[in-house]
Design a protein around this motif. Structure first.
Motif, short mmCIF file in Angstrom:
data_model
loop_
_atom_site.label_atom_id
_atom_site.label_comp_id
_atom_site.label_asym_id
_atom_site.label_seq_id
_atom_site.Cartn_x
_atom_site.Cartn_y
_atom_site.Cartn_z
N LEU A 176 0.87 -1.17 0.00
CA LEU A 176 0.00 0.00 0.00
C LEU A 176 0.91 1.22 0.00
O LEU A 176 1.55 1.53 1.00
N SER A 178 1.52 5.09 -0.31
CA SER A 178 0.95 6.44 -0.24
C SER A 178 2.03 7.39 -0.75
O SER A 178 3.07 6.96 -1.22
N ILE A 181 6.40 9.25 3.63
CA ILE A 181 7.79 8.85 3.81
C ILE A 181 7.89 7.35 4.09
O ILE A 181 8.84 6.69 3.68
N ASP A 182 6.90 6.83 4.81
CA ASP A 182 7.05 5.48 5.36
C ASP A 182 6.87 4.34 4.35
O ASP A 182 7.68 3.41 4.31
N SER A 183 5.79 4.42 3.56
CA SER A 183 5.49 3.24 2.75
C SER A 183 6.58 2.90 1.71
O SER A 183 6.84 1.70 1.50
N PHE A 202 -4.38 4.64 -3.42
CA PHE A 202 -5.74 5.16 -3.41
C PHE A 202 -5.68 6.67 -3.60
O PHE A 202 -4.97 7.35 -2.86
N ARG A 258 -9.33 3.32 6.40
CA ARG A 258 -8.23 2.37 6.38
C ARG A 258 -8.75 0.95 6.14
O ARG A 258 -8.16 0.16 5.43
N GLY A 280 3.27 0.81 5.58
CA GLY A 280 4.36 1.56 6.23
C GLY A 280 4.01 1.92 7.66
O GLY A 280 4.56 2.88 8.20
N GLN A 285 2.34 5.69 15.71
CA GLN A 285 2.80 6.88 14.98
C GLN A 285 1.70 7.92 14.79
O GLN A 285 1.92 9.11 14.93
N GLN A 289 -2.76 4.11 14.02
CA GLN A 289 -1.73 3.08 14.16
C GLN A 289 -1.49 2.68 15.61
O GLN A 289 -0.41 2.24 15.98
P1 ATP Z 1 3.21 7.18 4.95
O1 ATP Z 1 4.37 8.05 5.22
O2 ATP Z 1 3.58 5.90 4.34
O3 ATP Z 1 2.14 7.90 4.14
P2 ATP Z 1 1.72 7.76 7.35
O4 ATP Z 1 2.47 7.89 8.57
O5 ATP Z 1 1.26 8.97 6.62
O6 ATP Z 1 2.55 6.82 6.35
P3 ATP Z 1 -1.00 6.74 7.25
O7 ATP Z 1 -1.41 7.83 6.31
O8 ATP Z 1 -1.82 6.45 8.41
O9 ATP Z 1 0.50 6.86 7.75
O10 ATP Z 1 -0.91 5.44 6.41
C1 ATP Z 1 -0.42 4.27 6.94
C2 ATP Z 1 -0.12 3.32 5.80
O11 ATP Z 1 -1.29 3.08 5.03
C3 ATP Z 1 0.88 3.87 4.81
O12 ATP Z 1 2.21 3.61 5.21
C4 ATP Z 1 0.52 3.12 3.55
O13 ATP Z 1 1.05 1.80 3.57
C5 ATP Z 1 -0.99 3.04 3.66
N1 ATP Z 1 -1.64 4.17 2.97
C6 ATP Z 1 -2.03 5.35 3.49
N2 ATP Z 1 -2.58 6.15 2.54
C7 ATP Z 1 -2.54 5.45 1.40
C8 ATP Z 1 -2.96 5.71 0.03
N3 ATP Z 1 -3.49 6.85 -0.32
N4 ATP Z 1 -2.75 4.74 -0.88
C9 ATP Z 1 -2.17 3.57 -0.54
N5 ATP Z 1 -1.76 3.27 0.70
C10 ATP Z 1 -1.95 4.18 1.67
#
Ligand code: ATP
Ligand code: MG
Length: 382
Positions: A176, A178, A181-183, A202, A258, A280, A285, A289
């Motif tokens: 997944l 996004s 930074i994390d994913s 998404f 989510r 990610g 965090q 999460q």
């Molecule tokens: P990231 O830096 O990866 O965006 P985040 O700290 O912003 O992480 P969240 O936005 O809660 O955390 O998302 C957690 C995880 O859900 C993300 O690491 C990613 O794997 C997935 N995710 C979040 N938004 C999307 C998106 N628009 N499309 C696909 N995956 C998503």
């Protein structure tokens, strides 16, 4: 002139058929990585040599980021004759300082000297020619390796590479992805263990821009430099978000969103023959999460959800992002679908029963179907 590169394999210690399977995959990835550089690849006795290299720096840069490669050494090739070997050894060692030892290996047993004799003779000649060097056989600063094969090969430098396992030798997973930074870092970690990646993203057009989507495509491209070609599924998510926003309790919005992302990712993963999902996430965090939050998203998935960053601090993840080269792209300021529909007071202790109640207020199945029908598939190449 160094135009040969010795490539050492990392963690390929498996035996029998598996070992061959791993080596074949590694060779395939190295070949792809050096495509267009004009060099040739040779596999002999479990070692990989790249030959006829024109731009050594470029080839080293590419090969050291192939998962499964442990280290590389630029090698000087010379005639299999002790005089030529000593002359080459002196040239290689002259710019160096400190202590050294010679480590000879005689793969060609017809060579008239054994490895001890080669060590002694080469060591003696180097000492004669380079006053700044001393021998230390126990803890040398430099090891001059001399290998006697079809020709003689000499090298000192050992450049570390990424390690890990060749992509594709440990199944396939759906990341997944996004724009954060994390994913991308999570995807890198999983791919490094030999897992082939598919990505799902998404987006909430028109609430999120074309640039926001392009940023995710760019991130996938950066990842593919390590992970190889990536199939990316872009899912229209606006309708689901709007339905949730209109009909469900505001404090549950993030976690409900989510859960829908996970449901869709899980189904697409099934079609794409991915065995697991990857996110990610890291404990605590953000509100979604928390332990309870993670349990609530897990509940709607039929396959395991891997979260390689689960125990990492944000600063540690940021350091990794810088190291793998995704950070600069991740911090570009385009809005993300989650930030647009963020509740003011998100739940930190969601209860699955209550979420299920809320989900009855909308026609989830129809929404999921429509989102899946609207998927755009992109093939991302390195
Ligand atoms: P990231 O830096 O990866 O965006 P985040 O700290 O912003 O992480 P969240 O936005 O809660 O955390 O998302 C957690 C995880 O859900 C993300 O690491 C990613 O794997 C997935 N995710 C979040 N938004 C999307 C998106 N628009 N499309 C696909 N995956 C998503
Ligand atoms: Mg995010």
């Amino acid at each position: 002139m160094k135009n040969v590169l010795l490539v050492r394999m990392g963690e390929i210690f498996l035996k029998g058929d598996n070992r061959n399977f791993f080596i074949k995959a590694l060779v395939r990835h190295i070949r792809r990585a050096v495509e267009g550089t004009g060099c040739t690849l040779e596999l002999t006795q479990g070692r990989i040599f790249l030959r006829e290299i024109e731009d050594m720096e470029e080839v080293v840069r590419r090969v050291t980021r192939v998962f499964g490669v442990h280290s590389v050494s630029p090698v000087v090739e010379c005639d299999k004759d002790i005089e030529a070997i000593c002359k080459t050894a002196v040239e290689l060692m002259r710019p160096l300082e400190g202590t050294f030892k010679v480590s000879a290996r005689r793969a060609d047993k017809r060579f008239p000297m054994d490895s001890m004799q080669i060590n002694e003779e080469v060591g003696y000649q180097v000492l004669e020619a380079c006053a700044q060097l001393k021998v230390d056989v126990h803890k040398p600063r430099h090891v001059l390796s001399v290998e006697i094969r079809e020709k003689a090969y000499l090298y000192v430098e050992k450049i570390p590479a990424v390690g890990g396992m060749p992509v594709g030798t440990n199944g396939k997973a759906m990341l997944l992805l996004s724009g954060g930074i994390d994913s991308p870092v999570a995807g890198y970690r999983i791919a490094k263990r030999g897992v082939q990646l598919n990505c799902i993203h998404f987006h909430s057009f028109p609430f999120t821009s074309e640039q926001a989507k392009q940023k995710v495509v760019d991130l996938a491209k950066l990842l593919s430099a390590y992970a190889g070609p990536i199939r990316m599924y872009v899912v229209p998510f606006t309708e689901i978000q709007q339905e949730l926003y209109q009909k469900c309790p505001e404090s549950q919005l993030t976690i409900l969103m989510r859960r829908f992302m996970m449901r869709i990712a899980d189904r697409v993963a099934g079609r794409a023959k991915c065995q697991a999902l990857v996110t990610g996430e890291s404990i605590g965090q953000v509100a979604s999460q928390t332990m309870d939050g993670l349990c609530c998203t897990d509940k709607v998935c039929s396959r395991p959800v891997f979260r390689p960053l689960i125990g990492f601090d944000k600063t540690e993840i940021m350091d990794s992002a810088v190291e793998i080269g995704t950070y600069e792209t991740s911090i570009l300021p385009y809005e993300d679908c989650c930030t647009i529909f963020t509740p003011k007071h998100p739940l930190t202790k969601p209860r699955p029963e209550l979420l299920e109640e809320s989900e009855k207020l909308i026609d989830g199945e129809a929404l999921i179907q429509r989102a899946i029908e609207g998927i755009e598939i992109l093939n991302i190449l390195p």
